[in-house]
Design a protein around this motif. Sequence first.
Motif, PDB file in Angstrom:
ATOM      1  N   LEU A  47     -35.436  97.835  72.690  1.00 45.68           N
ATOM      2  CA  LEU A  47     -34.549  98.975  72.845  1.00 45.68           C
ATOM      3  C   LEU A  47     -33.997  99.355  71.478  1.00 45.68           C
ATOM      4  O   LEU A  47     -33.149  98.635  70.902  1.00 45.68           O
ATOM      5  N   ALA A  48     -34.512 100.443  70.933  1.00 45.51           N
ATOM      6  CA  ALA A  48     -34.064 100.979  69.641  1.00 45.51           C
ATOM      7  C   ALA A  48     -34.078  99.921  68.549  1.00 45.51           C
ATOM      8  O   ALA A  48     -33.160  99.823  67.724  1.00 45.51           O
ATOM      9  N   SER A  70     -46.550 107.161  76.425  1.00 47.18           N
ATOM     10  CA  SER A  70     -46.055 106.960  75.059  1.00 47.18           C
ATOM     11  C   SER A  70     -44.955 107.948  74.716  1.00 47.18           C
ATOM     12  O   SER A  70     -43.942 107.593  74.089  1.00 47.18           O
ATOM     13  N   GLU A  71     -45.142 109.198  75.132  1.00 45.65           N
ATOM     14  CA  GLU A  71     -44.195 110.250  74.755  1.00 45.65           C
ATOM     15  C   GLU A  71     -42.914 110.196  75.578  1.00 45.65           C
ATOM     16  O   GLU A  71     -41.810 110.400  75.049  1.00 45.65           O
ATOM     17  N   LEU A  77     -37.297 104.855  74.502  1.00 47.10           N
ATOM     18  CA  LEU A  77     -36.874 103.461  74.380  1.00 47.10           C
ATOM     19  C   LEU A  77     -36.710 103.052  72.919  1.00 47.10           C
ATOM     20  O   LEU A  77     -35.790 102.301  72.567  1.00 47.10           O
ATOM     21  N   ALA A  78     -37.598 103.550  72.058  1.00 47.82           N
ATOM     22  CA  ALA A  78     -37.561 103.155  70.648  1.00 47.82           C
ATOM     23  C   ALA A  78     -36.512 103.922  69.841  1.00 47.82           C
ATOM     24  O   ALA A  78     -36.032 103.409  68.814  1.00 47.82           O
ATOM     25  N   GLN A  79     -36.094 105.100  70.273  1.00 49.95           N
ATOM     26  CA  GLN A  79     -35.240 105.949  69.444  1.00 49.95           C
ATOM     27  C   GLN A  79     -33.825 106.114  69.972  1.00 49.95           C
ATOM     28  O   GLN A  79     -32.932 106.502  69.217  1.00 49.95           O
ATOM     29  N   ALA A  99     -32.452 109.073  81.036  1.00 43.49           N
ATOM     30  CA  ALA A  99     -32.629 108.785  79.624  1.00 43.49           C
ATOM     31  C   ALA A  99     -34.114 108.726  79.254  1.00 43.49           C
ATOM     32  O   ALA A  99     -34.488 108.969  78.108  1.00 43.49           O
ATOM     33  N   LEU A 100     -34.952 108.399  80.229  1.00 42.90           N
ATOM     34  CA  LEU A 100     -36.397 108.437  80.049  1.00 42.90           C
ATOM     35  C   LEU A 100     -36.929 109.718  80.703  1.00 42.90           C
ATOM     36  O   LEU A 100     -36.516 110.091  81.797  1.00 42.90           O
ATOM     37  N   TYR A 101     -37.865 110.368  80.035  1.00 40.28           N
ATOM     38  CA  TYR A 101     -38.223 111.737  80.396  1.00 40.28           C
ATOM     39  C   TYR A 101     -39.315 111.741  81.472  1.00 40.28           C
ATOM     40  O   TYR A 101     -40.503 111.777  81.162  1.00 40.28           O
TER      41      TYR A 101
END
Length: 504
Positions: A47-48, A70-71, A77-79, A99-101
């Motif tokens: 997470l980030a 991925s997108e 999750l990474a940003q 929060a996830l698209y």
Amino acid sequence: MGLFHRGKTPVPPHPRKEPRLEVPLTVEGMKQVFADCVDFAVREAELAGDAKKRVSMCYIGGMVKLERASEYILRPLAQDSTLRDAPPQEAWRRMADGALYNLMVERRTTADQAVQDLIGGNLLLFFPGAPAVLSFYMATEDKRSIGAPENEPAVKGARDAFVENLRTNTSLVRRHLRAPELRIREQIVGRQTLTPVDVLWLDGIADPATVARVERRLAAMDIDALLSAGELEEYLVGDNTTAFPLALHTERPDRFCAGLADGRVGILAEGLALGYLVPGTVGQFFRAPEDKALNYLMASALTVLRYLCVLITLLLPALYVAVVTFHQEMIPTRLALSIIAAKQDVPFLTAIEALVLLAAFEILQEAGLRLPPAVGHTVSIIGGLVVGTAAVEAKIVSPAVLIIVSAAGITGYTMPSQEFAAALRLWRFLLTLLSSVAGLFGLVMGGAGLIIHLARLESFGVPYLTPFAADGGEEGLYALIRRPLDRIKLREKALNTKNRRRQR
């Protein structure tokens, strides 16, 4: 449950197991279920960039669109630093709430639900300490493109046809039938295939009893695999004592929607590029999709022609065998002399000639259907020469029998439903055989048996001979002629629709 015996072979019971999977809803549990599956994959992410907060994702390669995952999942999750800084429960809640698209996200609490989602193209997100697993719909959209119908060509109609993808098919129905009253319920059929089957109807029009009966029969389909249309149809109609179809199938969404608007119930299944309409009645099988696109006078003339062609394809070979074998006095003198002259060198009885040619006709048709198109045309041409010209010149069959069988075969192709035509071909064999034994008496008795057989059939509570049998046959005339569309005010009474009025 005990053992059921068929002869000397014991047949064990086949109970439905609930729950299907007895594994924990964890990443290790999913690995256990999909052991030895090369397409199963697990991906871990931070997470980030926080190595102490990690999530795990499970998916099946080929079922998930990797670019979308991925997108829409990995990038947030990474940003998103707020997910890293929030408490675990709050971070899980935010991932579930947007929060996830992804538009389609479900909370799963059992292994059965999670595994079924994986097979359907979902991505599972495991978060330590979370009350449930998040399931994101990420399925690929690889499917056959929508094309023109092959078996039901459209002359003046829509050029789209059903495909093997269930959601694409329901979207086609929605595009043709935009009514908010359209209802779609889904059931899973098959222990191993887990095939989604949808029941469609118009609320306020279709008979609720018919809808309930369709759903009960689908729920009773306790089978391992649903992979073909025959499996669905045979279990759905429930009557395996007849060769006549009790449910109409079509690959055209416009015809399917017209049936729903008439008050029928539709069935669509994953993997089948067609839809079923029930109840199925005789009048329905004689109607072509293009009838409403033609002038009502032309459509009526074509419908009457179809009924005449059915009589010809069903009765002509049997009538010829009966008259030539037992009732020669019914033949005009010149015709009788012509038949005798053509048959004098043929060593076989008329009945044998007719039955052999009918069988040869079926063999040629089956060969043409099963072979590739290029080879199939060649087989048809060669078969026509051998069975036709060569057989007559060799004095194996007489020209008259060849003409009779050919006429009966060609008229059978005028039927809009080839399943119905196939049942007529089966009865044509039986009537010809009865005529060869008992002449016109055998033909009449066979015809009476056919009528009795059709009269006893029902499709989901509706008489099969509708509109000839239902309501004393009051609507029987309208099966032969098509009234102008502005005069068709009511739906069929036999369907027991909640609202019979179809226009002002």
